[in-house]
Design a protein around this motif. Structure first.
Motif, PDB file in Angstrom:
ATOM      1  N   VAL A   1      -6.206  18.701   4.996  1.00 18.51           N
ATOM      2  CA  VAL A   1      -5.408  17.512   4.775  1.00 18.51           C
ATOM      3  C   VAL A   1      -6.168  16.611   3.798  1.00 18.51           C
ATOM      4  N   VAL A   2      -5.410  15.999   2.902  1.00 15.02           N
ATOM      5  CA  VAL A   2      -5.958  14.992   1.998  1.00 15.02           C
ATOM      6  C   VAL A   2      -5.191  13.711   2.278  1.00 15.02           C
ATOM      7  N   VAL A   3      -5.923  12.621   2.520  1.00 16.05           N
ATOM      8  CA  VAL A   3      -5.314  11.320   2.771  1.00 16.05           C
ATOM      9  C   VAL A   3      -5.720  10.397   1.634  1.00 16.05           C
ATOM     10  N   GLU A   4      -4.711   9.808   0.990  1.00 15.06           N
ATOM     11  CA  GLU A   4      -4.918   8.948  -0.172  1.00 15.06           C
ATOM     12  C   GLU A   4      -4.192   7.627   0.077  1.00 15.06           C
ATOM     13  N   VAL A   5      -4.864   6.503  -0.137  1.00 17.26           N
ATOM     14  CA  VAL A   5      -4.245   5.196   0.040  1.00 17.26           C
ATOM     15  C   VAL A   5      -4.472   4.379  -1.234  1.00 17.26           C
ATOM     16  N   TYR A   6      -3.366   3.977  -1.857  1.00 17.22           N
ATOM     17  CA  TYR A   6      -3.393   3.254  -3.122  1.00 17.22           C
ATOM     18  C   TYR A   6      -2.855   1.844  -2.939  1.00 17.22           C
ATOM     19  N   ALA A   7      -3.404   0.898  -3.701  1.00 15.11           N
ATOM     20  CA  ALA A   7      -2.943  -0.497  -3.635  1.00 15.11           C
ATOM     21  C   ALA A   7      -1.482  -0.608  -4.066  1.00 15.11           C
TER      22      ALA A   7
ATOM     23  N   ARG B   1       3.649  14.029   2.023  1.00 12.44           N
ATOM     24  CA  ARG B   1       4.452  12.977   2.614  1.00 12.44           C
ATOM     25  C   ARG B   1       3.926  11.651   2.096  1.00 12.44           C
ATOM     26  N   GLN B   2       4.835  10.766   1.716  1.00 13.17           N
ATOM     27  CA  GLN B   2       4.484   9.468   1.168  1.00 13.17           C
ATOM     28  C   GLN B   2       4.975   8.379   2.118  1.00 13.17           C
ATOM     29  N   TYR B   3       4.127   7.374   2.316  1.00 11.54           N
ATOM     30  CA  TYR B   3       4.459   6.248   3.178  1.00 11.54           C
ATOM     31  C   TYR B   3       4.160   4.970   2.409  1.00 11.54           C
TER      32      TYR B   3
ATOM     33  N   MET C   1       0.846  -1.186   0.000  1.00 10.16           N
ATOM     34  CA  MET C   1       0.000   0.000   0.000  1.00 10.16           C
ATOM     35  C   MET C   1       0.887   1.243   0.000  1.00 10.16           C
ATOM     36  N   ILE C   2       0.383   2.254  -0.654  1.00 14.66           N
ATOM     37  CA  ILE C   2       1.060   3.543  -0.698  1.00 14.66           C
ATOM     38  C   ILE C   2       0.094   4.576  -0.135  1.00 14.66           C
ATOM     39  N   THR C   3       0.550   5.304   0.871  1.00 13.15           N
ATOM     40  CA  THR C   3      -0.273   6.334   1.495  1.00 13.15           C
ATOM     41  C   THR C   3       0.355   7.689   1.248  1.00 13.15           C
ATOM     42  N   MET C   4      -0.466   8.619   0.799  1.00 12.43           N
ATOM     43  CA  MET C   4      -0.050  10.012   0.631  1.00 12.43           C
ATOM     44  C   MET C   4      -0.837  10.843   1.634  1.00 12.43           C
ATOM     45  N   ILE C   5      -0.135  11.680   2.377  1.00 19.76           N
ATOM     46  CA  ILE C   5      -0.784  12.621   3.280  1.00 19.76           C
ATOM     47  C   ILE C   5      -0.334  14.004   2.853  1.00 19.76           C
ATOM     48  N   VAL C   6      -1.310  14.817   2.464  1.00 25.61           N
ATOM     49  CA  VAL C   6      -1.031  16.127   1.892  1.00 25.61           C
ATOM     50  C   VAL C   6      -1.665  17.203   2.766  1.00 25.61           C
TER      51      VAL C   6
END
Length: 107
Positions: free
Chosen positions: A52-58, A90-92, A1-6
């Motif tokens: 804040v925008v939280v995005e979680v990608y497979a 920030r990317q996790y 998973m890839i999480t972006m927090i903007v």
């Protein structure tokens, strides 16, 4: 998973337009992108101009498809005109996922 927090700053005069735009992007993403596990925006309780925008990608391919979608391509220049400064991105990564390459600078 890839999480972006903007984190973004939006002037009060632009808040309604920004919220409308982000609601549209979130709705389109949830409706048309099954590989996006989570996509939502929120407004700070303590700082009225901060979002804040939280995005979680497979995976990175899902992120690339999201960035190529018509609603994202159309929203990026519009959102850039509504925010103050650059977004703080920030990317996790987890589950051995490789990070995505970002084309938007982060403050």
């Amino acid at each position: 998973m890839i999480t972006m927090i903007v984190h973004l700053r939006v002037a009060p005069a632009n808040a309604a337009a920004f919220e409308t735009l982000m609601t549209h992007v979130a709705e389109m993403t949830r409706e048309h992108e099954p590989g996006v596990a989570y996509y939502a925006w929120s407004k700070s309780v303590d700082e009225a101009d901060t979002y804040v925008v939280v995005e979680v990608y497979a995976d990175a391919e899902v992120h690339a498809a999201h960035m190529a979608s018509s609603w994202v391509r159309e929203s990026l220049p519009r959102s850039a005109a509504l925010i103050d400064g650059l977004p703080h991105i920030r990317q996790y990564v987890s589950d051995g996922s490789a990070p995505v390459q970002r084309s938007i600078a982060s403050a």
